[in-house]
Design a protein around this motif. Structure first.
Motif, short mmCIF file in Angstrom:
data_model
loop_
_atom_site.label_atom_id
_atom_site.label_comp_id
_atom_site.label_asym_id
_atom_site.label_seq_id
_atom_site.Cartn_x
_atom_site.Cartn_y
_atom_site.Cartn_z
N VAL A 46 37.30 36.37 38.40
CA VAL A 46 36.75 37.68 38.79
C VAL A 46 36.20 37.61 40.21
CG1 VAL A 46 34.87 39.30 38.33
CG2 VAL A 46 36.30 38.49 36.47
N TYR A 47 35.56 36.50 40.57
CA TYR A 47 35.05 36.33 41.93
C TYR A 47 36.20 36.39 42.95
CZ TYR A 47 33.24 34.07 46.08
OH TYR A 47 32.92 33.77 47.36
N PHE A 48 37.30 35.69 42.67
CA PHE A 48 38.43 35.71 43.60
C PHE A 48 39.05 37.09 43.69
CE2 PHE A 48 39.08 30.93 42.94
CZ PHE A 48 38.39 30.65 44.10
N MET A 49 39.18 37.80 42.56
CA MET A 49 39.74 39.15 42.60
C MET A 49 38.83 40.10 43.37
SD MET A 49 41.62 39.82 38.95
CE MET A 49 40.15 39.66 37.98
N ASP A 50 37.52 39.98 43.17
CA ASP A 50 36.57 40.82 43.88
C ASP A 50 36.61 40.55 45.37
OD1 ASP A 50 34.57 42.81 43.82
OD2 ASP A 50 33.03 41.27 44.06
N THR A 51 36.72 39.29 45.74
CA THR A 51 36.83 38.93 47.16
C THR A 51 38.08 39.54 47.77
OG1 THR A 51 35.66 36.86 46.73
CG2 THR A 51 36.92 36.99 48.77
N GLN A 52 39.18 39.50 47.05
CA GLN A 52 40.43 40.05 47.55
C GLN A 52 40.34 41.56 47.71
OE1 GLN A 52 43.76 39.16 45.09
NE2 GLN A 52 45.25 40.01 46.50
N ILE A 53 39.69 42.24 46.78
CA ILE A 53 39.54 43.69 46.88
C ILE A 53 38.69 44.06 48.09
CG2 ILE A 53 38.47 45.71 45.77
CD1 ILE A 53 39.35 44.41 43.08
N TRP A 54 37.56 43.39 48.29
CA TRP A 54 36.71 43.71 49.43
C TRP A 54 37.38 43.35 50.75
CZ3 TRP A 54 33.31 47.20 49.38
CH2 TRP A 54 32.57 47.46 48.24
N TYR A 55 38.19 42.30 50.76
CA TYR A 55 38.94 41.96 51.97
C TYR A 55 39.94 43.06 52.30
CZ TYR A 55 42.00 39.52 55.21
OH TYR A 55 42.76 39.18 56.31
N SER A 56 40.60 43.60 51.30
CA SER A 56 41.55 44.70 51.52
C SER A 56 40.85 45.94 52.05
CB SER A 56 42.28 45.04 50.23
OG SER A 56 43.00 43.93 49.76
N VAL A 57 39.69 46.27 51.50
CA VAL A 57 38.93 47.42 51.98
C VAL A 57 38.51 47.21 53.43
CG1 VAL A 57 36.77 48.68 51.67
CG2 VAL A 57 38.15 48.11 49.69
N PHE A 58 38.00 46.01 53.74
CA PHE A 58 37.59 45.70 55.11
C PHE A 58 38.75 45.81 56.08
CE2 PHE A 58 37.35 42.44 58.42
CZ PHE A 58 36.29 42.93 59.16
N CYS A 59 39.91 45.26 55.71
CA CYS A 59 41.07 45.31 56.60
C CYS A 59 41.54 46.74 56.83
CB CYS A 59 42.22 44.48 56.03
SG CYS A 59 41.96 42.72 56.20
N THR A 60 41.48 47.57 55.80
CA THR A 60 41.88 48.96 55.93
C THR A 60 40.95 49.71 56.88
OG1 THR A 60 42.75 48.93 53.69
CG2 THR A 60 42.31 51.07 54.65
N ILE A 61 39.66 49.54 56.70
CA ILE A 61 38.70 50.23 57.57
C ILE A 61 38.79 49.70 58.99
CG2 ILE A 61 36.24 50.57 58.00
CD1 ILE A 61 35.88 50.60 54.93
N PHE A 62 38.81 48.39 59.15
CA PHE A 62 38.88 47.80 60.49
C PHE A 62 40.18 48.19 61.19
CE2 PHE A 62 39.98 44.37 63.43
CZ PHE A 62 38.85 44.37 64.24
N GLY A 63 41.30 48.16 60.48
CA GLY A 63 42.58 48.54 61.07
C GLY A 63 42.62 50.00 61.46
N GLY A 64 42.03 50.85 60.64
CA GLY A 64 41.99 52.28 60.98
C GLY A 64 41.16 52.55 62.21
N VAL A 65 39.99 51.94 62.30
CA VAL A 65 39.12 52.12 63.46
C VAL A 65 39.78 51.54 64.71
CG1 VAL A 65 36.90 51.45 64.47
CG2 VAL A 65 37.01 52.22 62.10
N TYR A 66 40.39 50.38 64.58
CA TYR A 66 41.09 49.76 65.72
C TYR A 66 42.22 50.65 66.20
CZ TYR A 66 43.49 46.21 68.49
OH TYR A 66 44.08 45.52 69.52
N GLY A 67 42.99 51.20 65.27
CA GLY A 67 44.10 52.08 65.64
C GLY A 67 43.62 53.35 66.32
#
Length: 74
Positions: A46-67
């Motif tokens: 569950v820890y690894f899945m949660d880490t992966q979900i938050w990493y995906s959210v971070f990448c989406t937000i960061f990529g959108g702002v960068y774009g």
């Protein structure tokens, strides 16, 4: 989430080993490591899945702002 598992882990380490009826399945077991792995593996998964979900959210937000800031796609 982790605190309730510490007590059972310590108890299973203190119990020691018993003679199992299914000796073919548990050949010369020297510790309760299998029980400890069975207790902790869902927590780790569950820890690894949660880490992966938050990493995906971070990448989406960061990529959108960068774009937006670098006018990508224009």
């Amino acid at each position: 989430m982790i605190k309730p598992l510490i007590g059972p882990t310590r108890q299973s380490m203190k119990i020691g080993l018993k003679e199992y009826d299914w000796h073919e399945l548990f050949l010369k077991v020297k510790s309760n490591a299998g029980a400890i792995v069975a207790i902790w593996s869902p927590v780790i998964l569950v820890y690894f899945m949660d880490t992966q979900i938050w990493y995906s959210v971070f990448c989406t937000i960061f990529g959108g702002v960068y774009g937006i800031l670098h006018h990508l796609g224009e």
